[in-house]
Design a protein around this motif. Structure first.
Motif, PDB file in Angstrom:
ATOM      1  N   ILE A 249       0.835  -1.204   0.000  1.00 12.32           N
ATOM      2  CA  ILE A 249       0.000   0.000   0.000  1.00 12.32           C
ATOM      3  C   ILE A 249       0.872   1.257   0.000  1.00 12.32           C
ATOM      4  O   ILE A 249       0.571   2.231  -0.696  1.00 12.32           O
ATOM      5  CB  ILE A 249      -0.976  -0.023   1.191  1.00 12.32           C
ATOM      6  CG1 ILE A 249      -1.982  -1.156   0.998  1.00 12.32           C
ATOM      7  CG2 ILE A 249      -1.692   1.303   1.332  1.00 12.32           C
ATOM      8  CD1 ILE A 249      -2.897  -1.384   2.165  1.00 12.32           C
ATOM      9  N   ILE A 250       1.960   1.245   0.760  1.00 12.72           N
ATOM     10  CA  ILE A 250       2.875   2.386   0.751  1.00 12.72           C
ATOM     11  C   ILE A 250       3.472   2.593  -0.633  1.00 12.72           C
ATOM     12  O   ILE A 250       3.581   3.730  -1.116  1.00 12.72           O
ATOM     13  CB  ILE A 250       3.984   2.201   1.810  1.00 12.72           C
ATOM     14  CG1 ILE A 250       3.393   2.366   3.209  1.00 12.72           C
ATOM     15  CG2 ILE A 250       5.130   3.180   1.599  1.00 12.72           C
ATOM     16  CD1 ILE A 250       4.342   1.989   4.324  1.00 12.72           C
ATOM     17  N   LEU A 251       3.850   1.515  -1.298  1.00  5.93           N
ATOM     18  CA  LEU A 251       4.390   1.629  -2.662  1.00  5.93           C
ATOM     19  C   LEU A 251       3.342   2.190  -3.619  1.00  5.93           C
ATOM     20  O   LEU A 251       3.660   2.990  -4.506  1.00  5.93           O
ATOM     21  CB  LEU A 251       4.892   0.267  -3.141  1.00  5.93           C
ATOM     22  CG  LEU A 251       6.158  -0.253  -2.461  1.00  5.93           C
ATOM     23  CD1 LEU A 251       6.427  -1.694  -2.870  1.00  5.93           C
ATOM     24  CD2 LEU A 251       7.344   0.628  -2.778  1.00  5.93           C
ATOM     25  N   ALA A 252       2.095   1.795  -3.444  1.00  9.04           N
ATOM     26  CA  ALA A 252       1.020   2.310  -4.299  1.00  9.04           C
ATOM     27  C   ALA A 252       0.778   3.792  -4.046  1.00  9.04           C
ATOM     28  O   ALA A 252       0.631   4.575  -4.996  1.00  9.04           O
ATOM     29  CB  ALA A 252      -0.268   1.520  -4.054  1.00  9.04           C
ATOM     30  N   ILE A 253       0.758   4.191  -2.784  1.00 11.82           N
ATOM     31  CA  ILE A 253       0.558   5.611  -2.458  1.00 11.82           C
ATOM     32  C   ILE A 253       1.685   6.449  -3.042  1.00 11.82           C
ATOM     33  O   ILE A 253       1.456   7.527  -3.587  1.00 11.82           O
ATOM     34  CB  ILE A 253       0.458   5.794  -0.924  1.00 11.82           C
ATOM     35  CG1 ILE A 253      -0.843   5.194  -0.405  1.00 11.82           C
ATOM     36  CG2 ILE A 253       0.550   7.270  -0.542  1.00 11.82           C
ATOM     37  CD1 ILE A 253      -0.924   5.129   1.101  1.00 11.82           C
ATOM     38  N   ARG A 254       2.884   5.926  -2.956  1.00  7.22           N
ATOM     39  CA  ARG A 254       4.041   6.641  -3.515  1.00  7.22           C
ATOM     40  C   ARG A 254       3.906   6.821  -5.027  1.00  7.22           C
ATOM     41  O   ARG A 254       4.188   7.899  -5.572  1.00  7.22           O
ATOM     42  CB  ARG A 254       5.306   5.855  -3.184  1.00  7.22           C
ATOM     43  CG  ARG A 254       6.496   6.702  -2.986  1.00  7.22           C
ATOM     44  CD  ARG A 254       7.649   5.881  -2.474  1.00  7.22           C
ATOM     45  NE  ARG A 254       8.755   6.206  -3.329  1.00  7.22           N
ATOM     46  CZ  ARG A 254       9.675   5.383  -3.736  1.00  7.22           C
ATOM     47  NH1 ARG A 254       9.658   4.144  -3.344  1.00  7.22           N
ATOM     48  NH2 ARG A 254      10.636   5.769  -4.517  1.00  7.22           N
ATOM     49  N   ALA A 255       3.466   5.782  -5.716  1.00  6.58           N
ATOM     50  CA  ALA A 255       3.290   5.869  -7.171  1.00  6.58           C
ATOM     51  C   ALA A 255       2.149   6.812  -7.533  1.00  6.58           C
ATOM     52  O   ALA A 255       2.252   7.571  -8.511  1.00  6.58           O
ATOM     53  CB  ALA A 255       3.035   4.477  -7.746  1.00  6.58           C
TER      54      ALA A 255
END
Length: 135
Positions: free
Chosen positions: A114-120
């Motif tokens: 989820i953190i990687l998705a928010i970053r993208a």
């Protein structure tokens, strides 16, 4: 929509979230009782939060035209997944012996995805804002 990397991260987060419903988080026993496999289905609150967090990850994929809402829902799913991990650890206190199962990796990796998705999503939003300045 699927060609964006955040869609992949959110899909993986949802898959791992739903996996915690059937995969053991903890394998242990209480006193003389036989060995039990502790999953997200064993606790009602944990079950509800797990389903909401995983479903929220799936829903967020389809809101690709509204990136600020996507970021907010991503943070909501992140908070729920952290609460899930906390509830898992609260739930294992009832066991006197046992250990954390290998399948528990699915619960721990959900917040990472989820953190990687928010970053993208944040990078996409910055890119759109920078192109708006050029017009």
């Amino acid at each position: 929509m699927i060609q964006r990397i955040q869609s992949i991260w959110l899909l993986l987060a949802a898959a791992c979230g739903f996996t915690t419903l059937i995969a053991s988080f903890y394998i242990g026993s209480s006193g003389t009782l036989p060995v039990e496999h502790f999953t997200a289905k064993d606790n009602l609150l944990l079950l509800v939060f797990t389903v909401i967090a995983a479903t929220l990850s799936v829903v967020t994929i389809f809101l690709y035209k509204n990136r600020p809402l996507q970021i907010k829902l991503g943070f909501a799913a992140l908070a729920l997944s952290i609460i899930n991990i906390t509830l898992f650890f609260v739930g294992i206190k009832k066991y006197t012996s046992g250990g954390i199962a290998l399948e528990s990796v699915a619960a721990f990796i959900v917040p990472v995805f989820i953190i990687l998705a928010i970053r993208a999503i944040w990078k996409d939003e910055r890119l759109v804002k920078s192109t708006d300045r050029l017009r």
